[in-house]
Design an enzyme around this catalytic site. Structure first.
Site, short mmCIF file in Angstrom:
data_model
loop_
_atom_site.label_atom_id
_atom_site.label_comp_id
_atom_site.label_asym_id
_atom_site.label_seq_id
_atom_site.Cartn_x
_atom_site.Cartn_y
_atom_site.Cartn_z
N HIS A 1 0.76 -1.38 -0.03
CA HIS A 1 0.04 -0.01 0.22
C HIS A 1 0.75 1.15 0.02
O HIS A 1 0.49 2.14 -0.18
CB HIS A 1 -0.69 0.00 1.31
CG HIS A 1 -0.21 0.35 2.40
ND1 HIS A 1 0.08 -0.58 3.29
CD2 HIS A 1 -0.09 1.57 3.33
CE1 HIS A 1 0.54 0.01 4.30
NE2 HIS A 1 0.62 1.35 4.43
N ASP B 1 0.19 -7.60 1.43
CA ASP B 1 0.69 -6.21 1.57
C ASP B 1 2.45 -6.21 1.60
O ASP B 1 2.86 -5.20 2.48
CB ASP B 1 0.13 -5.54 2.87
CG ASP B 1 0.34 -4.13 2.95
OD1 ASP B 1 0.49 -3.54 2.20
OD2 ASP B 1 0.16 -3.48 4.12
N SER C 1 4.96 1.98 7.89
CA SER C 1 4.61 0.86 7.27
C SER C 1 5.68 0.74 6.07
O SER C 1 6.12 1.49 5.50
CB SER C 1 3.33 1.42 6.19
OG SER C 1 2.25 1.58 7.08
#
Length: 490
Positions: free
Chosen positions: A139, A169, A245
Protein backbone atom coordinates in the site's frame (compact mmCIF):
# COMPACT_ATOMS: atom_id res chain seq x y z
CA UNK A 1 1.49 -14.13 81.53
CA UNK A 2 3.58 -11.88 79.29
CA UNK A 3 6.36 -14.40 78.69
CA UNK A 4 4.70 -16.26 75.79
CA UNK A 5 3.93 -13.02 74.01
CA UNK A 6 7.49 -11.71 74.37
CA UNK A 7 8.89 -15.03 73.25
CA UNK A 8 6.59 -15.08 70.22
CA UNK A 9 7.73 -11.64 69.12
CA UNK A 10 11.39 -12.58 69.35
CA UNK A 11 11.14 -15.97 67.69
CA UNK A 12 9.10 -14.68 64.75
CA UNK A 13 12.08 -12.56 63.68
CA UNK A 14 13.91 -14.31 60.79
CA UNK A 15 17.24 -13.03 62.08
CA UNK A 16 17.15 -14.90 65.40
CA UNK A 17 20.64 -15.85 66.58
CA UNK A 18 21.87 -19.43 66.31
CA UNK A 19 22.52 -19.58 70.09
CA UNK A 20 18.96 -18.56 70.95
CA UNK A 21 17.69 -21.01 68.33
CA UNK A 22 19.62 -23.84 70.03
CA UNK A 23 18.20 -22.93 73.43
CA UNK A 24 14.68 -22.79 72.08
CA UNK A 25 15.15 -26.13 70.34
CA UNK A 26 16.22 -27.70 73.63
CA UNK A 27 13.22 -26.19 75.38
CA UNK A 28 10.89 -27.50 72.71
CA UNK A 29 12.31 -31.01 72.98
CA UNK A 30 12.45 -31.09 76.82
CA UNK A 31 9.53 -33.03 78.35
CA UNK A 32 7.12 -30.67 80.08
CA UNK A 33 5.88 -31.02 83.64
CA UNK A 34 2.61 -32.65 84.45
CA UNK A 35 0.84 -29.33 84.31
CA UNK A 36 2.26 -28.42 80.91
CA UNK A 37 -0.55 -30.09 79.04
CA UNK A 38 -2.67 -27.07 79.72
CA UNK A 39 0.08 -24.61 78.76
CA UNK A 40 0.00 -23.57 75.04
CA UNK A 41 3.70 -22.63 75.03
CA UNK A 42 4.97 -26.15 74.26
CA UNK A 43 2.97 -26.76 71.05
CA UNK A 44 3.52 -23.18 69.99
CA UNK A 45 7.30 -23.53 70.37
CA UNK A 46 7.33 -26.74 68.37
CA UNK A 47 5.36 -25.14 65.50
CA UNK A 48 7.71 -22.14 65.38
CA UNK A 49 10.76 -24.40 65.37
CA UNK A 50 9.40 -26.36 62.43
CA UNK A 51 9.03 -23.11 60.48
CA UNK A 52 12.60 -22.04 61.24
CA UNK A 53 13.99 -25.46 60.39
CA UNK A 54 12.20 -25.32 57.04
CA UNK A 55 13.54 -21.81 56.41
CA UNK A 56 17.14 -22.91 56.95
CA UNK A 57 16.72 -26.02 54.82
CA UNK A 58 15.32 -23.96 51.88
CA UNK A 59 18.03 -21.29 52.12
CA UNK A 60 20.69 -23.98 51.90
CA UNK A 61 19.36 -25.48 48.66
CA UNK A 62 19.07 -22.22 46.71
CA UNK A 63 15.56 -23.24 45.59
CA UNK A 64 13.87 -20.56 47.66
CA UNK A 65 12.45 -20.30 51.14
CA UNK A 66 8.89 -20.17 52.36
CA UNK A 67 7.22 -17.02 53.52
CA UNK A 68 5.21 -16.67 56.70
CA UNK A 69 3.24 -19.85 57.44
CA UNK A 70 4.40 -21.30 54.06
CA UNK A 71 2.10 -18.97 52.13
CA UNK A 72 4.70 -18.04 49.49
CA UNK A 73 8.26 -18.63 48.36
CA UNK A 74 11.18 -16.22 48.33
CA UNK A 75 14.61 -16.66 46.84
CA UNK A 76 17.47 -16.35 49.34
CA UNK A 77 19.81 -13.38 49.01
CA UNK A 78 22.31 -13.87 46.20
CA UNK A 79 20.38 -16.69 44.54
CA UNK A 80 20.40 -16.72 40.70
CA UNK A 81 17.29 -15.55 38.84
CA UNK A 82 15.43 -17.25 36.02
CA UNK A 83 17.53 -19.69 33.98
CA UNK A 84 18.45 -18.66 30.41
CA UNK A 85 17.17 -15.12 30.93
CA UNK A 86 19.37 -12.05 30.64
CA UNK A 87 17.50 -8.75 30.93
CA UNK A 88 18.54 -6.24 28.23
CA UNK A 89 20.51 -3.23 29.38
CA UNK A 90 20.78 -1.12 26.23
CA UNK A 91 19.59 -1.56 22.65
CA UNK A 92 21.95 1.10 21.30
CA UNK A 93 24.53 -1.37 19.87
CA UNK A 94 21.81 -3.28 18.01
CA UNK A 95 20.28 -0.11 16.59
CA UNK A 96 23.66 1.20 15.43
CA UNK A 97 24.32 -2.10 13.65
CA UNK A 98 21.06 -2.22 11.65
CA UNK A 99 19.74 1.31 11.15
CA UNK A 100 21.77 1.89 7.98
CA UNK A 101 19.63 -0.72 6.21
CA UNK A 102 16.33 1.05 7.00
CA UNK A 103 15.15 3.41 4.25
CA UNK A 104 12.72 6.27 3.86
CA UNK A 105 10.30 5.94 0.93
CA UNK A 106 8.56 8.94 -0.63
CA UNK A 107 5.90 8.51 -3.31
CA UNK A 108 4.02 10.90 -5.58
CA UNK A 109 0.64 9.75 -6.89
CA UNK A 110 -2.58 11.24 -8.28
CA UNK A 111 -5.17 12.34 -5.75
CA UNK A 112 -8.19 10.12 -5.28
CA UNK A 113 -11.84 10.94 -6.02
CA UNK A 114 -10.96 12.86 -9.17
CA UNK A 115 -9.24 15.74 -7.35
CA UNK A 116 -6.62 17.61 -9.34
CA UNK A 117 -2.97 17.72 -8.33
CA UNK A 118 -0.63 15.12 -6.90
CA UNK A 119 -0.40 13.53 -3.46
CA UNK A 120 2.87 13.05 -1.62
CA UNK A 121 3.19 10.17 0.90
CA UNK A 122 5.93 8.64 2.99
CA UNK A 123 6.66 5.15 4.23
CA UNK A 124 9.49 2.89 5.28
CA UNK A 125 11.35 -0.11 3.94
CA UNK A 126 14.62 -2.00 4.23
CA UNK A 127 17.49 -3.02 1.97
CA UNK A 128 17.26 -6.67 0.95
CA UNK A 129 20.35 -7.01 -1.29
CA UNK A 130 23.50 -4.88 -1.78
CA UNK A 131 22.53 -4.54 -5.46
CA UNK A 132 19.45 -2.50 -4.63
CA UNK A 133 16.38 -4.65 -3.93
CA UNK A 134 14.16 -3.12 -1.22
CA UNK A 135 11.16 -4.54 0.64
CA UNK A 136 8.21 -2.40 1.74
CA UNK A 137 4.41 -2.57 2.00
CA UNK A 138 2.26 -2.84 -1.10
CA UNK A 139 0.00 0.00 0.00
CA UNK A 140 3.01 2.34 0.37
CA UNK A 141 3.74 2.24 -3.38
CA UNK A 142 0.25 1.48 -4.73
CA UNK A 143 -0.64 3.86 -7.56
CA UNK A 144 2.62 5.80 -7.28
CA UNK A 145 3.91 7.66 -10.34
CA UNK A 146 7.26 8.36 -8.74
CA UNK A 147 9.12 6.56 -5.95
CA UNK A 148 12.21 7.91 -4.18
CA UNK A 149 14.23 5.92 -1.62
CA UNK A 150 16.60 7.67 0.80
CA UNK A 151 19.20 5.87 2.93
CA UNK A 152 20.30 6.95 6.39
CA UNK A 153 23.61 8.26 4.98
CA UNK A 154 21.73 10.73 2.78
CA UNK A 155 22.03 8.91 -0.55
CA UNK A 156 18.81 8.98 -2.56
CA UNK A 157 17.74 6.69 -5.42
CA UNK A 158 14.76 6.46 -7.70
CA UNK A 159 12.94 3.13 -7.54
CA UNK A 160 10.54 1.02 -9.56
CA UNK A 161 8.14 -1.70 -8.45
CA UNK A 162 9.38 -5.19 -9.29
CA UNK A 163 6.26 -6.82 -7.90
CA UNK A 164 3.67 -6.37 -5.20
CA UNK A 165 0.79 -8.28 -3.64
CA UNK A 166 -2.10 -6.58 -1.86
CA UNK A 167 -3.28 -9.76 -0.10
CA UNK A 168 -0.07 -9.91 1.94
CA UNK A 169 0.73 -6.16 1.70
CA UNK A 170 4.27 -6.86 0.51
CA UNK A 171 6.11 -5.10 -2.33
CA UNK A 172 9.57 -5.55 -3.86
CA UNK A 173 11.35 -2.49 -5.29
CA UNK A 174 14.51 -2.12 -7.38
CA UNK A 175 16.69 0.97 -6.99
CA UNK A 176 18.31 2.61 -9.99
CA UNK A 177 21.30 4.94 -10.25
CA UNK A 178 25.00 4.83 -9.56
CA UNK A 179 26.76 3.62 -6.42
CA UNK A 180 24.80 0.39 -6.25
CA UNK A 181 26.34 -2.93 -5.24
CA UNK A 182 27.46 -1.95 -1.76
CA UNK A 183 24.20 -1.06 -0.06
CA UNK A 184 23.79 -2.02 3.63
CA UNK A 185 21.61 -5.12 3.23
CA UNK A 186 20.01 -6.53 6.36
CA UNK A 187 19.94 -10.14 7.55
CA UNK A 188 16.62 -11.98 7.64
CA UNK A 189 15.71 -14.14 10.63
CA UNK A 190 13.33 -17.04 11.26
CA UNK A 191 9.90 -15.79 12.33
CA UNK A 192 8.72 -19.33 13.08
CA UNK A 193 11.08 -19.38 16.06
CA UNK A 194 9.57 -16.27 17.65
CA UNK A 195 7.86 -16.76 20.98
CA UNK A 196 5.37 -14.59 22.80
CA UNK A 197 7.46 -12.40 25.09
CA UNK A 198 10.50 -12.08 22.79
CA UNK A 199 11.92 -8.55 22.62
CA UNK A 200 11.65 -6.77 19.25
CA UNK A 201 12.61 -3.37 17.82
CA UNK A 202 10.76 -1.44 15.10
CA UNK A 203 12.60 1.21 13.05
CA UNK A 204 10.87 3.43 10.54
CA UNK A 205 9.79 6.94 9.62
CA UNK A 206 6.53 7.63 11.47
CA UNK A 207 4.95 10.93 10.42
CA UNK A 208 8.06 11.58 8.33
CA UNK A 209 10.38 11.51 11.35
CA UNK A 210 13.46 9.71 10.02
CA UNK A 211 14.69 6.57 11.75
CA UNK A 212 12.48 6.62 14.80
CA UNK A 213 12.98 3.60 17.05
CA UNK A 214 10.45 1.84 19.26
CA UNK A 215 10.78 -1.39 21.16
CA UNK A 216 8.45 -3.90 22.74
CA UNK A 217 7.77 -7.59 22.62
CA UNK A 218 5.83 -10.18 20.68
CA UNK A 219 2.26 -10.08 22.02
CA UNK A 220 0.79 -12.87 19.86
CA UNK A 221 1.41 -14.85 16.66
CA UNK A 222 -0.77 -15.90 13.72
CA UNK A 223 -3.29 -13.12 14.23
CA UNK A 224 -6.20 -13.17 11.74
CA UNK A 225 -7.57 -9.67 11.12
CA UNK A 226 -9.96 -10.43 8.27
CA UNK A 227 -7.75 -8.69 5.70
CA UNK A 228 -7.46 -11.74 3.43
CA UNK A 229 -6.93 -15.47 3.29
CA UNK A 230 -3.19 -15.07 3.91
CA UNK A 231 -3.71 -13.40 7.30
CA UNK A 232 -0.83 -14.44 9.52
CA UNK A 233 0.20 -11.36 11.45
CA UNK A 234 2.67 -10.96 14.29
CA UNK A 235 1.16 -8.76 17.01
CA UNK A 236 3.56 -6.51 18.90
CA UNK A 237 3.33 -3.66 21.37
CA UNK A 238 6.28 -1.87 19.73
CA UNK A 239 4.76 1.45 18.62
CA UNK A 240 3.88 1.47 14.91
CA UNK A 241 2.49 4.73 13.51
CA UNK A 242 1.68 6.07 10.03
CA UNK A 243 4.96 6.18 8.12
CA UNK A 244 6.29 3.04 9.82
CA UNK A 245 4.55 0.95 7.17
CA UNK A 246 7.01 -1.29 5.36
CA UNK A 247 9.74 -0.88 7.94
CA UNK A 248 11.52 -3.83 9.55
CA UNK A 249 10.79 -5.50 12.87
CA UNK A 250 14.05 -6.80 14.40
CA UNK A 251 14.78 -9.53 16.92
CA UNK A 252 17.59 -9.22 19.45
CA UNK A 253 20.10 -10.63 16.94
CA UNK A 254 19.51 -7.70 14.59
CA UNK A 255 17.64 -9.92 12.12
CA UNK A 256 14.47 -8.86 10.34
CA UNK A 257 11.61 -11.05 11.59
CA UNK A 258 8.67 -9.04 10.25
CA UNK A 259 7.52 -6.21 7.99
CA UNK A 260 5.49 -3.63 9.92
CA UNK A 261 2.19 -3.26 8.17
CA UNK A 262 -0.82 -2.28 10.25
CA UNK A 263 -1.97 -0.60 13.43
CA UNK A 264 -5.37 -0.46 15.11
CA UNK A 265 -5.96 3.25 15.49
CA UNK A 266 -8.50 2.78 18.30
CA UNK A 267 -5.99 0.91 20.45
CA UNK A 268 -2.69 1.86 22.01
CA UNK A 269 0.42 -0.24 21.72
CA UNK A 270 -1.14 -2.72 19.27
CA UNK A 271 0.76 -3.11 16.00
CA UNK A 272 1.06 -5.87 13.41
CA UNK A 273 3.76 -7.17 11.11
CA UNK A 274 3.92 -9.71 8.27
CA UNK A 275 6.15 -12.65 9.35
CA UNK A 276 9.42 -12.63 7.45
CA UNK A 277 9.12 -16.35 6.61
CA UNK A 278 5.93 -15.58 4.68
CA UNK A 279 7.82 -12.79 2.90
CA UNK A 280 10.65 -15.21 2.03
CA UNK A 281 8.17 -17.55 0.35
CA UNK A 282 6.61 -14.67 -1.58
CA UNK A 283 9.70 -12.77 -2.79
CA UNK A 284 10.79 -15.23 -5.56
CA UNK A 285 7.22 -15.13 -6.87
CA UNK A 286 7.20 -11.32 -6.97
CA UNK A 287 10.62 -11.13 -8.63
CA UNK A 288 9.72 -13.62 -11.36
CA UNK A 289 6.06 -12.75 -11.99
CA UNK A 290 5.56 -9.23 -10.66
CA UNK A 291 2.53 -10.42 -8.69
CA UNK A 292 1.33 -13.39 -6.69
CA UNK A 293 0.93 -16.33 -9.07
CA UNK A 294 -0.57 -18.98 -6.84
CA UNK A 295 0.79 -22.50 -6.93
CA UNK A 296 -1.68 -25.39 -6.82
CA UNK A 297 -1.18 -28.78 -5.22
CA UNK A 298 -4.51 -30.41 -6.04
CA UNK A 299 -5.76 -31.78 -2.74
CA UNK A 300 -8.91 -31.41 -0.68
CA UNK A 301 -8.14 -31.10 3.02
CA UNK A 302 -10.23 -32.47 5.86
CA UNK A 303 -10.54 -29.05 7.44
CA UNK A 304 -10.14 -29.08 11.23
CA UNK A 305 -9.27 -25.40 11.54
CA UNK A 306 -12.31 -24.56 13.68
CA UNK A 307 -11.47 -26.98 16.46
CA UNK A 308 -8.71 -24.72 17.76
CA UNK A 309 -6.17 -27.56 17.75
CA UNK A 310 -2.80 -27.54 16.00
CA UNK A 311 -2.59 -30.68 13.92
CA UNK A 312 -1.18 -31.74 10.59
CA UNK A 313 -3.84 -31.32 7.86
CA UNK A 314 -5.18 -34.60 6.48
CA UNK A 315 -5.81 -35.19 2.78
CA UNK A 316 -9.47 -35.96 2.14
CA UNK A 317 -9.35 -36.26 -1.66
CA UNK A 318 -6.85 -35.81 -4.49
CA UNK A 319 -7.70 -34.22 -7.83
CA UNK A 320 -7.00 -36.44 -10.82
CA UNK A 321 -3.94 -35.50 -12.89
CA UNK A 322 -2.94 -32.88 -10.30
CA UNK A 323 0.61 -32.40 -8.95
CA UNK A 324 -0.40 -34.28 -5.80
CA UNK A 325 -1.76 -37.15 -7.88
CA UNK A 326 1.47 -37.32 -9.90
CA UNK A 327 3.51 -37.39 -6.67
CA UNK A 328 1.50 -40.31 -5.28
CA UNK A 329 -0.22 -38.45 -2.46
CA UNK A 330 -3.28 -40.36 -1.24
CA UNK A 331 -6.40 -39.78 0.80
CA UNK A 332 -5.60 -40.16 4.49
CA UNK A 333 -2.06 -38.81 4.21
CA UNK A 334 -1.15 -36.18 6.78
CA UNK A 335 0.96 -33.31 5.43
CA UNK A 336 3.38 -32.33 8.18
CA UNK A 337 5.92 -30.05 6.44
CA UNK A 338 6.54 -28.05 3.26
CA UNK A 339 10.19 -27.54 2.30
CA UNK A 340 11.25 -28.57 5.77
CA UNK A 341 8.95 -26.14 7.60
CA UNK A 342 6.40 -27.76 9.86
CA UNK A 343 2.70 -27.08 9.27
CA UNK A 344 0.05 -27.52 11.93
CA UNK A 345 -3.16 -26.34 10.27
CA UNK A 346 -5.06 -26.06 7.02
CA UNK A 347 -4.31 -22.32 6.83
CA UNK A 348 -0.57 -22.86 7.13
CA UNK A 349 -0.67 -25.36 4.26
CA UNK A 350 -2.72 -22.94 2.16
CA UNK A 351 -0.26 -20.09 2.73
CA UNK A 352 2.90 -22.09 2.10
CA UNK A 353 1.65 -23.67 -1.14
CA UNK A 354 -0.25 -20.71 -2.59
CA UNK A 355 2.69 -18.32 -2.10
CA UNK A 356 4.98 -20.53 -4.20
CA UNK A 357 5.02 -19.73 -7.89
CA UNK A 358 3.78 -22.25 -10.47
CA UNK A 359 6.66 -24.39 -11.66
CA UNK A 360 8.27 -24.43 -8.22
CA UNK A 361 9.35 -27.85 -7.02
CA UNK A 362 8.26 -28.25 -3.41
CA UNK A 363 9.37 -30.92 -0.98
CA UNK A 364 6.44 -32.30 1.06
CA UNK A 365 6.81 -34.36 4.21
CA UNK A 366 3.83 -36.61 4.86
CA UNK A 367 2.79 -39.19 7.41
CA UNK A 368 1.21 -42.38 6.04
CA UNK A 369 0.35 -45.29 8.31
CA UNK A 370 2.63 -43.97 11.02
CA UNK A 371 5.61 -43.79 8.63
CA UNK A 372 7.14 -40.46 7.59
CA UNK A 373 8.18 -40.02 3.97
CA UNK A 374 9.08 -37.20 1.60
CA UNK A 375 7.82 -36.54 -1.92
CA UNK A 376 8.70 -33.90 -4.49
CA UNK A 377 5.86 -32.01 -6.14
CA UNK A 378 6.10 -29.56 -9.02
CA UNK A 379 3.31 -27.04 -8.52
CA UNK A 380 1.20 -25.76 -11.38
CA UNK A 381 -0.94 -22.67 -11.84
CA UNK A 382 -4.22 -22.85 -9.99
CA UNK A 383 -6.85 -23.85 -12.57
CA UNK A 384 -10.14 -22.05 -12.91
CA UNK A 385 -12.90 -23.44 -10.79
CA UNK A 386 -14.84 -24.86 -13.71
CA UNK A 387 -11.76 -26.80 -14.84
CA UNK A 388 -11.69 -28.76 -11.58
CA UNK A 389 -15.39 -29.62 -11.51
CA UNK A 390 -15.94 -33.36 -11.74
CA UNK A 391 -12.32 -34.23 -10.99
CA UNK A 392 -13.23 -35.10 -7.40
CA UNK A 393 -16.47 -35.59 -5.52
CA UNK A 394 -16.70 -34.19 -2.04
CA UNK A 395 -19.24 -32.50 0.19
CA UNK A 396 -20.10 -28.88 -0.66
CA UNK A 397 -18.03 -26.38 1.28
CA UNK A 398 -17.38 -22.68 1.54
CA UNK A 399 -14.44 -23.04 -0.83
CA UNK A 400 -16.69 -24.51 -3.54
CA UNK A 401 -18.59 -21.24 -3.40
CA UNK A 402 -15.39 -19.20 -3.60
CA UNK A 403 -15.40 -18.12 0.04
CA UNK A 404 -12.84 -18.19 2.79
CA UNK A 405 -14.54 -17.99 6.17
CA UNK A 406 -13.13 -17.16 9.60
CA UNK A 407 -14.58 -17.41 13.07
CA UNK A 408 -15.50 -14.13 14.72
CA UNK A 409 -13.44 -14.78 17.81
CA UNK A 410 -13.24 -11.94 20.35
CA UNK A 411 -9.76 -11.05 19.03
CA UNK A 412 -11.06 -10.78 15.45
CA UNK A 413 -14.42 -9.18 16.26
CA UNK A 414 -13.27 -6.44 18.62
CA UNK A 415 -11.10 -4.42 16.18
CA UNK A 416 -13.90 -4.62 13.60
CA UNK A 417 -16.64 -3.48 15.98
CA UNK A 418 -18.49 -6.78 15.56
CA UNK A 419 -20.07 -9.04 18.14
CA UNK A 420 -18.04 -12.16 18.82
CA UNK A 421 -19.50 -15.47 17.57
CA UNK A 422 -22.34 -13.69 15.75
CA UNK A 423 -21.58 -15.40 12.44
CA UNK A 424 -18.75 -16.26 10.07
CA UNK A 425 -16.49 -13.54 8.67
CA UNK A 426 -15.86 -13.52 4.90
CA UNK A 427 -12.06 -13.20 4.79
CA UNK A 428 -11.66 -13.65 1.02
CA UNK A 429 -13.77 -14.03 -2.13
CA UNK A 430 -12.41 -15.81 -5.21
CA UNK A 431 -12.90 -13.75 -8.38
CA UNK A 432 -15.60 -15.06 -10.76
CA UNK A 433 -16.73 -17.59 -8.16
CA UNK A 434 -20.42 -18.15 -7.31
CA UNK A 435 -20.03 -16.02 -4.19
CA UNK A 436 -18.37 -13.22 -6.17
CA UNK A 437 -21.08 -13.26 -8.84
CA UNK A 438 -23.76 -13.16 -6.13
CA UNK A 439 -22.23 -10.00 -4.66
CA UNK A 440 -20.62 -11.35 -1.48
CA UNK A 441 -17.87 -8.99 -0.34
CA UNK A 442 -14.80 -9.15 1.82
CA UNK A 443 -15.77 -8.25 5.40
CA UNK A 444 -19.36 -9.50 5.19
CA UNK A 445 -20.57 -11.57 8.15
CA UNK A 446 -22.69 -14.62 7.25
CA UNK A 447 -25.39 -14.95 9.92
CA UNK A 448 -27.87 -17.38 8.29
CA UNK A 449 -27.75 -20.16 5.70
CA UNK A 450 -31.12 -21.10 4.21
CA UNK A 451 -32.76 -19.26 7.12
CA UNK A 452 -30.85 -21.31 9.68
CA UNK A 453 -28.90 -19.26 12.23
CA UNK A 454 -25.13 -19.85 12.28
CA UNK A 455 -22.60 -18.52 14.77
CA UNK A 456 -19.28 -19.61 13.26
CA UNK A 457 -17.59 -21.02 10.15
CA UNK A 458 -18.27 -24.60 11.23
CA UNK A 459 -21.99 -23.80 11.37
CA UNK A 460 -21.90 -22.48 7.81
CA UNK A 461 -20.16 -25.60 6.55
CA UNK A 462 -22.60 -27.86 8.36
CA UNK A 463 -25.52 -26.00 6.77
CA UNK A 464 -23.89 -26.25 3.33
CA UNK A 465 -23.36 -29.98 3.73
CA UNK A 466 -27.09 -30.46 4.41
CA UNK A 467 -28.10 -28.58 1.29
CA UNK A 468 -28.99 -30.26 -1.96
CA UNK A 469 -26.35 -30.30 -4.67
CA UNK A 470 -27.09 -27.77 -7.38
CA UNK A 471 -29.72 -25.94 -5.32
CA UNK A 472 -29.44 -22.24 -4.65
CA UNK A 473 -28.35 -21.03 -1.24
CA UNK A 474 -29.89 -18.15 0.64
CA UNK A 475 -27.43 -16.36 2.89
CA UNK A 476 -28.26 -13.56 5.28
CA UNK A 477 -25.22 -11.32 5.64
CA UNK A 478 -24.37 -8.30 7.73
CA UNK A 479 -22.59 -5.57 5.80
CA UNK A 480 -21.70 -2.60 7.95
CA UNK A 481 -24.86 -1.77 9.87
CA UNK A 482 -27.27 -3.32 7.36
CA UNK A 483 -28.63 -6.86 6.97
CA UNK A 484 -29.49 -8.33 3.57
CA UNK A 485 -30.22 -11.65 1.89
CA UNK A 486 -27.98 -12.93 -0.91
CA UNK A 487 -28.87 -15.88 -3.17
CA UNK A 488 -25.95 -17.98 -4.49
CA UNK A 489 -26.36 -20.44 -7.35
CA UNK A 490 -24.13 -23.49 -7.28
Amino acid sequence: MFAPFAMRRRISCPFVSSRLLTVLLLLALTPLSAGADEDPVGPWLQARMREHAAWFSYSGTGEGRPGAMDLWRERPAGAPGLPNFTPPTSLAPLIRAVEAGVVNITTVSPRESGLSGMKRSTGSGFVLTPEGLVVTNSHVVSGANKIAVRLSDGREFSAEVVGRDASTDVALLRLSGSDLGNLPALYLGDSDRLEVGDWVVAIGNPFGLDHSVSHGMISAKERVLGVGQFDDFIQTDALINPGNSGGPLFNMKGEVVGVNTAVISQGQGIGFAVPINLVKDLLPNLRENGKLERGWLGVVINDDRDRGERRAPMVKDVFRDSPADAAGIRSGDKLVAVNGRAIGSYLQLLRKVALLAPGTEARLTLLRGGVTQEVSVRLVARPKQEATEGLVRHAPSDEDLGLTLRDLTPEVASPMGQEAWSGALVAAVVPRSPADEAGIRLGDVVMEVNRKRVKDAAGVRAALAKGSSGASLLLRVKRGDSLQYVAISR
